[in-house]
Motif scaffolding. Structure first.
Motif, PDB file in Angstrom:
ATOM      1  N   SER A 165      70.544 103.348  52.532  1.00  0.00           N
ATOM      2  CA  SER A 165      69.603 102.260  52.254  1.00  0.00           C
ATOM      3  C   SER A 165      69.074 102.363  50.835  1.00  0.00           C
ATOM      4  N   GLY A 166      68.746 103.579  50.406  1.00  0.00           N
ATOM      5  CA  GLY A 166      68.257 103.787  49.045  1.00  0.00           C
ATOM      6  C   GLY A 166      69.287 103.401  48.004  1.00  0.00           C
ATOM      7  N   ILE A 167      70.526 103.786  48.251  1.00  0.00           N
ATOM      8  CA  ILE A 167      71.602 103.451  47.306  1.00  0.00           C
ATOM      9  C   ILE A 167      71.786 101.937  47.245  1.00  0.00           C
ATOM     10  N   LEU A 168      71.791 101.291  48.378  1.00  0.00           N
ATOM     11  CA  LEU A 168      72.016  99.843  48.402  1.00  0.00           C
ATOM     12  C   LEU A 168      70.843  99.092  47.783  1.00  0.00           C
ATOM     13  N   ARG A 169      69.621  99.548  48.072  1.00  0.00           N
ATOM     14  CA  ARG A 169      68.443  98.885  47.478  1.00  0.00           C
ATOM     15  C   ARG A 169      68.464  98.996  45.960  1.00  0.00           C
ATOM     16  N   SER A 170      68.899 100.163  45.453  1.00  0.00           N
ATOM     17  CA  SER A 170      68.925 100.351  43.989  1.00  0.00           C
ATOM     18  C   SER A 170      69.961  99.435  43.353  1.00  0.00           C
ATOM     19  N   SER A 171      70.932  98.990  44.142  1.00  0.00           N
ATOM     20  CA  SER A 171      71.933  98.044  43.657  1.00  0.00           C
ATOM     21  C   SER A 171      71.509  96.609  43.918  1.00  0.00           C
ATOM     22  N   ILE A 203      83.357  89.110  57.731  1.00  0.00           N
ATOM     23  CA  ILE A 203      82.415  90.039  57.091  1.00  0.00           C
ATOM     24  C   ILE A 203      83.152  91.312  56.693  1.00  0.00           C
ATOM     25  N   PRO A 204      83.110  91.668  55.410  1.00  0.00           N
ATOM     26  CA  PRO A 204      83.772  92.918  54.996  1.00  0.00           C
ATOM     27  C   PRO A 204      83.090  94.127  55.638  1.00  0.00           C
ATOM     28  N   VAL A 205      83.897  95.090  56.041  1.00  0.00           N
ATOM     29  CA  VAL A 205      83.381  96.307  56.666  1.00  0.00           C
ATOM     30  C   VAL A 205      83.876  97.525  55.886  1.00  0.00           C
ATOM     31  N   VAL A 206      82.961  98.393  55.533  1.00  0.00           N
ATOM     32  CA  VAL A 206      83.285  99.657  54.872  1.00  0.00           C
ATOM     33  C   VAL A 206      82.910 100.784  55.827  1.00  0.00           C
ATOM     34  N   ILE A 207      83.798 101.759  55.949  1.00  0.00           N
ATOM     35  CA  ILE A 207      83.567 102.893  56.853  1.00  0.00           C
ATOM     36  C   ILE A 207      83.166 104.110  56.027  1.00  0.00           C
ATOM     37  N   MET A 208      82.242 104.910  56.557  1.00  0.00           N
ATOM     38  CA  MET A 208      81.860 106.177  55.925  1.00  0.00           C
ATOM     39  C   MET A 208      82.159 107.302  56.912  1.00  0.00           C
ATOM     40  N   SER A 209      82.568 108.441  56.383  1.00  0.00           N
ATOM     41  CA  SER A 209      82.759 109.594  57.263  1.00  0.00           C
ATOM     42  C   SER A 209      82.566 110.883  56.486  1.00  0.00           C
ATOM     43  N   SER A 210      82.070 111.906  57.164  1.00  0.00           N
ATOM     44  CA  SER A 210      81.910 113.205  56.501  1.00  0.00           C
ATOM     45  C   SER A 210      83.232 113.966  56.459  1.00  0.00           C
ATOM     46  N   GLU A 211      84.237 113.461  57.182  1.00  0.00           N
ATOM     47  CA  GLU A 211      85.529 114.151  57.225  1.00  0.00           C
ATOM     48  C   GLU A 211      86.619 113.296  56.599  1.00  0.00           C
ATOM     49  N   LEU A 237      84.766 105.520  52.742  1.00  0.00           N
ATOM     50  CA  LEU A 237      84.053 106.435  51.842  1.00  0.00           C
ATOM     51  C   LEU A 237      83.815 107.762  52.538  1.00  0.00           C
ATOM     52  N   VAL A 238      84.110 108.846  51.825  1.00  0.00           N
ATOM     53  CA  VAL A 238      83.841 110.172  52.366  1.00  0.00           C
ATOM     54  C   VAL A 238      82.434 110.580  51.953  1.00  0.00           C
ATOM     55  N   LYS A 239      81.655 111.026  52.913  1.00  0.00           N
ATOM     56  CA  LYS A 239      80.281 111.448  52.630  1.00  0.00           C
ATOM     57  C   LYS A 239      80.286 112.823  51.939  1.00  0.00           C
ATOM     58  N   PRO A 240      79.292 113.158  51.124  1.00  0.00           N
ATOM     59  CA  PRO A 240      78.103 112.348  50.892  1.00  0.00           C
ATOM     60  C   PRO A 240      78.409 111.151  49.996  1.00  0.00           C
ATOM     61  N   VAL A 241      77.855 109.999  50.385  1.00  0.00           N
ATOM     62  CA  VAL A 241      78.092 108.788  49.617  1.00  0.00           C
ATOM     63  C   VAL A 241      77.205 108.797  48.371  1.00  0.00           C
ATOM     64  N   ARG A 242      77.791 108.461  47.251  1.00  0.00           N
ATOM     65  CA  ARG A 242      77.060 108.435  45.987  1.00  0.00           C
ATOM     66  C   ARG A 242      76.924 106.999  45.505  1.00  0.00           C
ATOM     67  N   PRO A 243      75.961 106.736  44.660  1.00  0.00           N
ATOM     68  CA  PRO A 243      75.804 105.370  44.131  1.00  0.00           C
ATOM     69  C   PRO A 243      77.079 104.852  43.469  1.00  0.00           C
ATOM     70  N   ASP A 271      80.115 105.457  44.299  1.00  0.00           N
ATOM     71  CA  ASP A 271      81.061 105.051  45.354  1.00  0.00           C
ATOM     72  C   ASP A 271      80.745 103.639  45.820  1.00  0.00           C
ATOM     73  N   VAL A 272      79.456 103.399  46.048  1.00  0.00           N
ATOM     74  CA  VAL A 272      79.034 102.088  46.548  1.00  0.00           C
ATOM     75  C   VAL A 272      79.312 101.015  45.493  1.00  0.00           C
ATOM     76  N   SER A 273      78.993 101.309  44.241  1.00  0.00           N
ATOM     77  CA  SER A 273      79.245 100.331  43.164  1.00  0.00           C
ATOM     78  C   SER A 273      80.724  99.976  43.086  1.00  0.00           C
ATOM     79  N   ARG A 274      81.558 100.985  43.127  1.00  0.00           N
ATOM     80  CA  ARG A 274      83.001 100.775  43.012  1.00  0.00           C
ATOM     81  C   ARG A 274      83.506  99.886  44.145  1.00  0.00           C
TER      82      ARG A 274
END
Lengths: 141, 145
Positions: free
Chosen positions: A38-44, A97-105, A123-129, A131-134
């Motif tokens: 949420s923080g990463i998305l809000r900053s974008s 609706i576009p869907v992006v998946i996140m996983s720690s593995e 996206l492989v976690k930890p997700v970074r800003p 990654d989201v921008s790209r």
């Protein structure tokens, strides 16, 4: 930032380019990861609703027509992100609706399965800003 | 105490957390998000959630390992969850302790898991203490403003 039922968090953001900010639905059973994404998305400058399960995500998608992107954790109890992805892509109302998946593995078979099912990216976690921008820049343009 | 002195103490403390391996680059990413002005208090919020989460999970693992028959799948799920949240906030030593735990529950080695839990618990307590010092210094700096 205010809370909504079901562990949701709504953050308002400034308009991106003169219009309403894109509404992103973030789905993760981890309160820590919900807060981070949420923080990463809000900053974008996205508008964010965060929920803690695929079930709550589908409830929200059923009641709101303005979700422009979904970003979901893969590994969640009861309904995985993959199962949520399938339900979204099987729905005539939601499939665009576009869907992006996140996983720690970083599991290649998991990644390819999600992409084959219609996920825009994985996206492989930890997700970074960055990654989201790209990903969001590519998907939304 | 002077705000400048406190800020220097805070910077030195955070630097020492990185040097000692308590924190990794993901924490810097969270700091940058906060510093860009869109999310004041973001780091404290996320770390607070992590500390609560970690305490709960460590307790759950202890209960699981105390059962006559250990459900190693649940231990796996707990450690996986803690590894994820520690990774997301940049709590490196906790994350690494979780990684080291894995071989024991995969082998269904209860004694090994108990040992690994002790290590994990110590790393969590040390990480928490360091975060608490960080936030105390921040509060003192805010009080000076």
């Amino acid at each position: 930032m205010s809370s909504v039922a079901g562990g949701g968090v709504v953050g308002a953001a400034a308009p991106a380019s003169g219009g309403a900010p894109l509404h992103v639905l973030a789905v993760d059973d981890s309160s820590v990861d919900r807060a981070v994404i949420s923080g990463i998305l809000r900053s974008s400058r996205f508008r964010v609703t965060a929920v803690d399960s695929g079930k709550r995500a589908l409830e929200l998608l059923g009641s709101e027509n303005n979700v422009g992107m979904i970003i979901t954790d893969y590994w969640m109890p009861e309904m995985t992100g993959y199962e949520l992805l399938k339900k979204v892509k099987e729905s005539s109302k939601l499939k665009q609706i576009p869907v992006v998946i996140m996983s720690s593995e970083n599991v290649p078979t998991r990644i390819s399965r999600c992409l084959e099912e219609g996920a825009e990216d994985f996206l492989v976690k930890p997700v970074r800003p960055s990654d989201v921008s790209r990903v969001f820049n590519r998907v939304l343009h | 105490m002077d705000a400048v002195v406190l800020k220097n103490q805070l910077n030195a403390h955070v630097a020492s957390m990185f040097t000692a391996g308590f924190l990794d680059n993901q924490f810097k990413e969270l700091q940058m998000l906060q510093d860009d002005g869109s999310s004041p208090g973001f780091v404290r919020e996320v770390v607070g959630l992590f500390l609560d989460d970690a305490e709960r999970i460590v307790g759950e693992i202890a209960v699981l390992l105390d059962q006559p028959v250990v459900d190693f799948d649940k231990v796996d799920a707990c450690v996986h969850q803690l590894k994820g949240s520690s990774s997301s906030v940049g709590a490196q030593r906790v994350k690494l302790s979780c990684s080291q735990f894995r071989s024991y529950y995969e082998e269904k080695n209860r004694d090994g898991c108990i040992m690994a839990l002790a290590v994990l618990r110590n790393e969590f307590y040390d990480t928490r203490s360091n975060f608490q010092i960080m936030f105390q210094l921040e509060q003192q700096i805010e009080a000076c403003s």
